[in-house]
Design an enzyme around this catalytic site. Structure first.
Site, PDB file in Angstrom:
ATOM      1  N   GLY B  32     -39.386 -27.306   0.884  1.00 21.19           N
ATOM      2  CA  GLY B  32     -38.352 -26.447   1.468  1.00 21.19           C
ATOM      3  C   GLY B  32     -37.106 -27.258   1.740  1.00 21.19           C
ATOM      4  O   GLY B  32     -37.121 -28.500   1.686  1.00 21.19           O
ATOM      5  N   LEU B  33     -36.031 -26.559   2.054  1.00 21.52           N
ATOM      6  CA  LEU B  33     -34.739 -27.205   2.297  1.00 21.52           C
ATOM      7  C   LEU B  33     -34.784 -28.137   3.513  1.00 21.52           C
ATOM      8  O   LEU B  33     -35.666 -28.008   4.366  1.00 21.52           O
ATOM      9  CB  LEU B  33     -33.668 -26.132   2.544  1.00 21.52           C
ATOM     10  N   SER B  34     -33.831 -29.032   3.575  1.00 18.40           N
ATOM     11  CA  SER B  34     -33.641 -29.844   4.774  1.00 18.40           C
ATOM     12  C   SER B  34     -33.363 -28.912   5.949  1.00 18.40           C
ATOM     13  O   SER B  34     -32.555 -27.979   5.829  1.00 18.40           O
ATOM     14  CB  SER B  34     -32.442 -30.785   4.544  1.00 18.40           C
ATOM     15  N   GLY B  35     -34.058 -29.098   7.047  1.00 15.82           N
ATOM     16  CA  GLY B  35     -33.849 -28.237   8.218  1.00 15.82           C
ATOM     17  C   GLY B  35     -34.660 -26.953   8.185  1.00 15.82           C
ATOM     18  O   GLY B  35     -34.553 -26.118   9.087  1.00 15.82           O
ATOM     19  N   SER B  36     -35.508 -26.792   7.164  1.00 13.54           N
ATOM     20  CA  SER B  36     -36.282 -25.546   7.073  1.00 13.54           C
ATOM     21  C   SER B  36     -37.421 -25.507   8.087  1.00 13.54           C
ATOM     22  O   SER B  36     -37.958 -24.444   8.380  1.00 13.54           O
ATOM     23  CB  SER B  36     -36.836 -25.371   5.644  1.00 13.54           C
ATOM     24  N   GLY B  37     -37.797 -26.676   8.597  1.00 14.99           N
ATOM     25  CA  GLY B  37     -38.868 -26.716   9.603  1.00 14.99           C
ATOM     26  C   GLY B  37     -40.133 -27.403   9.118  1.00 14.99           C
ATOM     27  O   GLY B  37     -41.162 -27.371   9.805  1.00 14.99           O
ATOM     28  N   LYS B  38     -40.077 -28.040   7.952  1.00 11.97           N
ATOM     29  CA  LYS B  38     -41.273 -28.661   7.348  1.00 11.97           C
ATOM     30  C   LYS B  38     -41.978 -29.630   8.304  1.00 11.97           C
ATOM     31  O   LYS B  38     -43.167 -29.501   8.562  1.00 11.97           O
ATOM     32  CB  LYS B  38     -40.893 -29.446   6.074  1.00 11.97           C
ATOM     33  N   SER B  39     -41.225 -30.614   8.800  1.00 10.45           N
ATOM     34  CA  SER B  39     -41.859 -31.646   9.637  1.00 10.45           C
ATOM     35  C   SER B  39     -42.378 -31.070  10.948  1.00 10.45           C
ATOM     36  O   SER B  39     -43.441 -31.475  11.432  1.00 10.45           O
ATOM     37  CB  SER B  39     -40.877 -32.784   9.938  1.00 10.45           C
ATOM     38  N   SER B 106     -38.798 -32.037  -1.890  1.00 10.97           N
ATOM     39  CA  SER B 106     -39.379 -31.924  -3.243  1.00 10.97           C
ATOM     40  C   SER B 106     -38.768 -30.747  -4.014  1.00 10.97           C
ATOM     41  O   SER B 106     -39.442 -29.741  -4.254  1.00 10.97           O
ATOM     42  CB  SER B 106     -40.909 -31.834  -3.177  1.00 10.97           C
TER      43      SER B 106
END
Lengths: 208, 208
Positions: B32-39, B106
């Site tokens: 997902g995009l940067s800032g999407s909440g992945k981490s 990714s």
């Protein structure tokens, strides 16, 4: 409506993961010539740890050279990058709480020093698998010494390639006087003595 | 006298390690995009797994970009190599028996496909963290969107850099309708449903 992302302050730490596994994670680093017995002794140690209910993992040429580091060759520069990546990967395995075992020739003192520098005191255990070159060449499990003698491989460690033995490793294992199981026992005892693992623990193997 | 090296035939296998940990190891891959909440969602999932006594580990930019992959930049070629190495490293974490969580932008379908190809069917779980670009840019937790708008970063995913959303991920997590804990719960439920973890297990946390 998009809800706000809450940043979690509690992050599972290395010590959380270590206490879950009831051990102190560390990196057991084997260095020595090709054919010195590194992978065999690593396997015997891993088996011993597993039987005791500990959580370990071995990295060696078999699972790293044809995967993560398949883009690297045998030049000195590539050997350095090989060890650098393995060191960084090991740091994450230790962070994950595992007793991590690395079995690589790792011929250069400086490269091993750089891996050591990634870890806290006591977490990096350098083990010199000391086997005379003549014995390694006689064993020649992968036929590499023969190839090197025929000139089909160049920069082969111990022949035309440099090997810098560790000056002050945590352990020296002399395969001339002990078999692999005895070598593994000495390392296991080191881990016990330094309280990285504990004696008489109850196995965590599932009973089902 | 040098004793012969005995080659051990019993090698601790992935399934040995998995049964020790009472789980089926797998790679949970967040894209997902940067800032999407992945981490954040990865952290919530990891916490949930840990509380249940499971053995997991998170890899994300924090522990990979400044370690293993510190030699790589943001060109498309370096992004590919970044994901390749993470995939290969994850393969070893899964081999070690862990429920491995990767949280990386990714951006390219082909790179994610190549990581998937390293695993058996059912072991690679691709999760699309679907958050509108406008929301990610508003959150901008690292100030990267601002820098990209000012032209201080180029090839920034979602702006002048390509992002290829997954066509058939195992799960799509919509952060517009759920908070991070709810997102993590959906993923946890997926792992349960596919028997990668089991409900009502007794926690393996040490009682001492």
């Amino acid at each position: 409506m998009t809800k706000n992302i809450t940043i979690h302050t509690h992050k599972i730490s290395k010590s959380d993961r270590a206490s879950q596994k009831n051990q102190r994670p560390c990196l057991v680093w084997f260095t020595g010539l090709s054919g010195s017995g590194k992978s065999t002794i690593a396997g015997a140690l891993d088996e011993r740890l597993f039987e005791g209910g500990y959580h370990g993992y071995i990295m060696d040429g078999d699972n790293v050279r044809y995967g993560l580091n398949k883009d690297l060759g045998l030049s000195n520069e590539d050997r350095r990058e090989n060890i650098r990546r393995i060191g960084e990967m090991s740091r994450l395995f230790v962070d994950a709480g595992l007793i991590t075992i690395c079995a690589f020739i790792s011929p250069f003192t400086e490269d091993r020093r750089q891996v050591r520098a990634l870890f806290k005191a006591g977490e990096f255990i350098e083990i010199y698998i000391k086997t005379p070159l003549a014995v390694c060449e006689k064993r020649d499990p992968k036929g590499l010494y023969k190839k090197a003698r025929r000139g089909e491989i160049t920069n082969f460690t111990g022949m035309d390639g440099i090997y810098e033995p560790p000056q002050s490793p945590e352990l020296v294992v002399d395969t001339a006087t002990m078999n692999p199981d005895e070598c593994a026992q000495i390392i296991f005892d080191y881990l016990l003595r330094h309280e990285l693992i504990t004696a008489n623990r109850i196995s965590s193997l599932p009973s089902a």
